[in-house]
Write an enzyme that holds these catalytic residues in place. Structure first.
Site, mmCIF file in Angstrom:
data_model
loop_
_atom_site.group_PDB
_atom_site.id
_atom_site.type_symbol
_atom_site.label_atom_id
_atom_site.label_comp_id
_atom_site.label_asym_id
_atom_site.label_seq_id
_atom_site.Cartn_x
_atom_site.Cartn_y
_atom_site.Cartn_z
ATOM 1 N N ASN A 67 7.631 -8.152 0.956
ATOM 2 C CA ASN A 67 8.121 -6.784 1.057
ATOM 3 C C ASN A 67 7.794 -6.124 2.396
ATOM 4 O O ASN A 67 8.519 -5.232 2.838
ATOM 5 C CB ASN A 67 7.524 -5.950 -0.089
ATOM 6 C CG ASN A 67 7.711 -4.466 0.128
ATOM 7 O OD1 ASN A 67 8.797 -3.931 -0.006
ATOM 8 N ND2 ASN A 67 6.632 -3.781 0.498
ATOM 9 N N ALA A 74 19.967 -7.095 12.103
ATOM 10 C CA ALA A 74 19.882 -8.510 12.489
ATOM 11 C C ALA A 74 18.676 -9.198 11.874
ATOM 12 O O ALA A 74 18.770 -10.327 11.377
ATOM 13 C CB ALA A 74 19.841 -8.638 14.013
ATOM 14 N N SER A 112 0.804 -1.228 0.000
ATOM 15 C CA SER A 112 0.000 0.000 0.000
ATOM 16 C C SER A 112 0.833 1.272 0.000
ATOM 17 O O SER A 112 0.298 2.366 -0.179
ATOM 18 C CB SER A 112 -0.929 0.006 1.221
ATOM 19 O OG SER A 112 -0.167 -0.028 2.428
ATOM 20 N N VAL A 125 1.203 -9.571 8.599
ATOM 21 C CA VAL A 125 2.231 -10.613 8.566
ATOM 22 C C VAL A 125 2.516 -11.216 9.934
ATOM 23 O O VAL A 125 3.166 -12.259 10.032
ATOM 24 C CB VAL A 125 3.555 -10.101 7.951
ATOM 25 C CG1 VAL A 125 3.376 -9.777 6.482
ATOM 26 C CG2 VAL A 125 4.119 -8.922 8.727
ATOM 27 N N TYR A 127 17.410 -3.927 13.304
ATOM 28 C CA TYR A 127 17.009 -3.954 11.891
ATOM 29 C C TYR A 127 18.012 -4.765 11.075
ATOM 30 O O TYR A 127 17.627 -5.630 10.275
ATOM 31 C CB TYR A 127 16.906 -2.525 11.359
ATOM 32 C CG TYR A 127 16.394 -2.442 9.939
ATOM 33 C CD1 TYR A 127 15.040 -2.635 9.662
ATOM 34 C CD2 TYR A 127 17.248 -2.171 8.877
ATOM 35 C CE1 TYR A 127 14.557 -2.549 8.368
ATOM 36 C CE2 TYR A 127 16.776 -2.089 7.582
ATOM 37 C CZ TYR A 127 15.433 -2.280 7.326
ATOM 38 O OH TYR A 127 14.956 -2.215 6.041
#
Length: 267
Positions: free
Chosen positions: A77, A144, A11, A51, A142
């Site tokens: 994504n 990792a 989106s 997710v 982030y």
């Protein structure tokens, strides 16, 4: 027959750019969003998907297959940024980031593999990050989570090879998107020993995103991968120096590379 493509996090940002590009190329594109109703102007359909919720993932995949009869390409994504001193980031925020950036894509893959095995074909593209190739100061979580997804892809590729299902990573550098606004930022505390260095690094990170490349470059890279018979394991998309930083990490002694990062972040 046009390929059927599902893009998580379709989106906004990179996901939206990829979706619009592929839709205009004639593919059947479905994007996902936790709240599709908030994005009524999307030129391709958006399906509800979170997710971090396995049932939500499975329902979305069932919906796509029911509407189009197959699912040829999945682009993992959806992701979330996170910044802060490792000592000060709350554990619940660390877990939440891994739920989105690592466990989410894993669960999407698990949910789509039975359909792709049934078709005896499929392609899964995991969007990682150049930051996943190195431990960056104040972006360690982030780095990792995205680095872990890179390694998971390497393992998954070998396990699913006999089913004629392909998988690859695409690691973007800095792109001009709204990711900075959606990040979890650990607050810059007045009494923190990291106050000055973290505050300066945060400004630098936001400048990199603001000055980043057009997300269309990612869309073009994904389009090429979809049309590649045997995709590579890893792709990198970004400014030359960002991609070259990965090469330098391979060839330089650890402490010299660390010094380069310290100088870059003015630490």
């Amino acid at each position: 027959m046009s390929k059927v493509i599902l893009i998580t996090g379709g989106s906004s940002g990179i996901g939206k750019s990829i979706g619009e590009f592929l839709f205009k190329k004639g593919f059947t594109v479905y994007g996902t969003s936790r709240n599709p109703k908030n994005h009524a102007n999307s030129i391709f359909p958006l399906i509800a998907l979170d997710v971090s919720d396995v049932e939500s993932i499975e329902n979305a995949i069932v919906s796509v297959v029911k509407q189009s009869g197959r699912l040829d390409v999945v682009i993992n994504n959806a992701g979330a940024g996170i910044t802060g001193p490792l000592e000060e980031i709350p554990n619940e925020e660390i877990r939440r980031n891994f739920e989105t950036n690592l466990f989410g894509p894993i669960n999407v893959i698990k949910s789509v593999l039975p359909q792709m095995r049934k078709q005896n074909s499929g392609l899964i593209i995991n969007v990682t990050s150049i930051a996943g190739y190195m431990g960056l100061p104040y972006r360690g979580i982030y780095s990792a989570s995205k680095g872990a997804l890179e390694l998971i892809t390497e393992a998954f590729r070998m396990e699913i090879k006999s089913f004629n299902i392909k998988m690859t990573n695409v690691a973007p550098g800095d792109f001009a998107t709204n990711i900075a606004a959606g990040r979890y930022h650990a607050p810059v505390k007045d009494n923190s020993p990291y106050k000055k260095s973290y505050g300066n690094s945060l400004k630098l990170m936001d400048e990199h995103v603001d000055q980043g490349m057009d997300p269309k470059h990612m869309a073009e890279a994904v389009f090429k991968i979809i049309n590649t018979k045997n995709p590579k394991i890893h792709y990198k998309v970004g400014e030359f120096m960002q991609k070259f930083s990965i090469v330098l990490k391979r060839i330089l002694p650890d402490k010299i590379y660390e010094k380069l990062l310290l100088n870059h972040y003015k630490l």
